[in-house]
Design a protein around this motif. Structure first.
Motif, PDB file in Angstrom:
ATOM      1  N   UNK A  64      -7.473  15.520 -32.303  1.00 32.21           N
ATOM      2  CA  UNK A  64      -8.091  15.925 -31.033  1.00 32.21           C
ATOM      3  C   UNK A  64      -8.291  17.435 -30.954  1.00 32.21           C
ATOM      4  N   UNK A  65      -7.307  18.221 -31.361  1.00 32.46           N
ATOM      5  CA  UNK A  65      -7.400  19.674 -31.287  1.00 32.46           C
ATOM      6  C   UNK A  65      -8.512  20.200 -32.185  1.00 32.46           C
ATOM      7  N   UNK A  66      -8.627  19.635 -33.363  1.00 36.86           N
ATOM      8  CA  UNK A  66      -9.656  20.084 -34.307  1.00 36.86           C
ATOM      9  C   UNK A  66     -11.055  19.757 -33.794  1.00 36.86           C
ATOM     10  N   UNK A  67     -11.216  18.560 -33.213  1.00 35.65           N
ATOM     11  CA  UNK A  67     -12.531  18.193 -32.689  1.00 35.65           C
ATOM     12  C   UNK A  67     -12.889  19.066 -31.490  1.00 35.65           C
ATOM     13  N   UNK A  68     -11.912  19.318 -30.630  1.00 33.30           N
ATOM     14  CA  UNK A  68     -12.151  20.188 -29.474  1.00 33.30           C
ATOM     15  C   UNK A  68     -12.599  21.576 -29.930  1.00 33.30           C
ATOM     16  N   UNK A  69     -11.976  22.103 -30.964  1.00 37.29           N
ATOM     17  CA  UNK A  69     -12.349  23.422 -31.487  1.00 37.29           C
ATOM     18  C   UNK A  69     -13.767  23.404 -32.042  1.00 37.29           C
ATOM     19  N   UNK A  70     -14.156  22.305 -32.668  1.00 34.82           N
ATOM     20  CA  UNK A  70     -15.519  22.179 -33.194  1.00 34.82           C
ATOM     21  C   UNK A  70     -16.533  22.190 -32.059  1.00 34.82           C
ATOM     22  N   UNK A  71     -16.253  21.428 -31.007  1.00 38.77           N
ATOM     23  CA  UNK A  71     -17.172  21.372 -29.872  1.00 38.77           C
ATOM     24  C   UNK A  71     -17.242  22.715 -29.149  1.00 38.77           C
ATOM     25  N   UNK A  72     -16.091  23.363 -28.985  1.00 32.27           N
ATOM     26  CA  UNK A  72     -16.074  24.672 -28.332  1.00 32.27           C
ATOM     27  C   UNK A  72     -16.867  25.680 -29.155  1.00 32.27           C
ATOM     28  N   UNK A  92     -19.821  10.828 -27.854  1.00 30.24           N
ATOM     29  CA  UNK A  92     -18.989  10.255 -26.792  1.00 30.24           C
ATOM     30  C   UNK A  92     -18.066  11.262 -26.109  1.00 30.24           C
ATOM     31  N   UNK A  93     -17.264  11.979 -26.875  1.00 32.89           N
ATOM     32  CA  UNK A  93     -16.260  12.846 -26.265  1.00 32.89           C
ATOM     33  C   UNK A  93     -16.831  14.134 -25.673  1.00 32.89           C
ATOM     34  N   UNK A  94     -18.114  14.390 -25.880  1.00 32.17           N
ATOM     35  CA  UNK A  94     -18.749  15.507 -25.174  1.00 32.17           C
ATOM     36  C   UNK A  94     -18.691  15.288 -23.665  1.00 32.17           C
ATOM     37  N   UNK A  95     -18.586  14.030 -23.243  1.00 28.04           N
ATOM     38  CA  UNK A  95     -18.549  13.740 -21.809  1.00 28.04           C
ATOM     39  C   UNK A  95     -17.360  14.412 -21.136  1.00 28.04           C
ATOM     40  N   UNK A  96     -16.318  14.693 -21.899  1.00 29.36           N
ATOM     41  CA  UNK A  96     -15.160  15.377 -21.343  1.00 29.36           C
ATOM     42  C   UNK A  96     -15.483  16.836 -21.020  1.00 29.36           C
ATOM     43  N   UNK A 203      -9.051  15.419 -23.909  1.00 28.31           N
ATOM     44  CA  UNK A 203      -9.135  15.635 -22.455  1.00 28.31           C
ATOM     45  C   UNK A 203      -8.147  16.694 -21.962  1.00 28.31           C
ATOM     46  N   UNK A 204      -6.920  16.659 -22.441  1.00 33.69           N
ATOM     47  CA  UNK A 204      -5.889  17.581 -21.957  1.00 33.69           C
ATOM     48  C   UNK A 204      -6.087  19.014 -22.451  1.00 33.69           C
ATOM     49  N   UNK A 205      -7.044  19.209 -23.364  1.00 37.01           N
ATOM     50  CA  UNK A 205      -7.285  20.547 -23.900  1.00 37.01           C
ATOM     51  C   UNK A 205      -8.463  21.241 -23.219  1.00 37.01           C
TER      52      UNK A 205
END
Length: 221
Positions: A64-72, A92-96, A203-205
């Motif tokens: 989750x942390x790695x994907x969040x960093x990629x999106x950011x 999908x998780x871009x919706x967050x 979500x929590x990040x």
């Protein structure tokens, strides 16, 4: 790359779909630059579905942390290349990262499907032998195409379960089910249960600044 160039010359718009994983995550910016040079119009990042035998231990799996960093980071790359290519925020998780959007708030309040994972809702996958899956990435056999689309979509238990937002909400314990749902294929590949939590969920990040960026971008459209 040559195929993108050839298609572009013939007036055929090209979308590049980049599956992010451990072995290529550091090359995303270069892939965007190459796509621009070849003439692609759109670039999107897809989540990697791990080998079901390995689950989260698949060496290519992103947490989750790695994907969040990629999106950011994609948000930053959009500032550099957004005038040359469209960088999608539709996985999908871009919706967050768009959770404060009025429509998404309304979907949470009404508990009605708005978007996110479309398995059970917006499509099916038919293999060359006629076997049907709920999604091209979710290898659960729901029947054969000869049974007819109406029967497959409306009568099969798996399809009913995928549309049962209340059951999924209780199973995942997440209020965002109606507009995100996580990736059902990744949940299945990592746990064997297609109704459980997507382990890539970040979500929590998500920070308030991530949501703020959305409004800045929308205001410029």
């Amino acid at each position: 790359m040559q195929g993108i160039t050839n298609s572009n010359k013939e007036g055929i718009g090209v979308t590049v779909s980049f599956t992010a994983m451990q072995s290529n995550k550091r090359y995303i910016e270069q892939a965007i630059k190459d796509s621009i040079d070849a003439g692609a119009e759109i670039f999107g990042i897809q989540s990697y579905v791990p080998n079901k035998e390995l689950g989260v231990n698949d060496p290519e799996f992103l947490n989750a942390k790695e994907l969040y960093e990629i999106y950011s980071n994609q948000r930053e790359l959009n500032k550099k290349y957004g005038d040359k290519i469209t960088l999608l925020e539709t996985e999908v998780l871009w919706h967050l990262m768009h959770a404060d959007d009025p429509l998404k708030k309304a979907s949470r309040e009404s508990e009605k499907f708005l978007g996110g994972c479309g398995a059970g809702y917006s499509g099916i996958s038919v293999l060359s032998n006629g076997i049907v899956y709920p999604c091209r990435r979710l290898p659960i056999e729901i029947g054969h195409i000869s049974e007819g689309l109406v029967k497959l979509i409306t009568e099969k238990e798996v399809m009913h379960n995928l549309r049962d937002l209340e059951k999924m909400k209780k199973n995942i314990n997440c209020e965002y089910v109606s507009h995100c749902r996580g990736c059902r294929a990744i949940a299945y590949a990592t746990t064997g249960d297609y109704l459980t939590k997507d382990p890539m969920c970040f979500r929590n990040l998500v920070k308030p600044s991530d949501l703020k960026d959305m409004y800045i971008e929308d205001a410029t459209l």
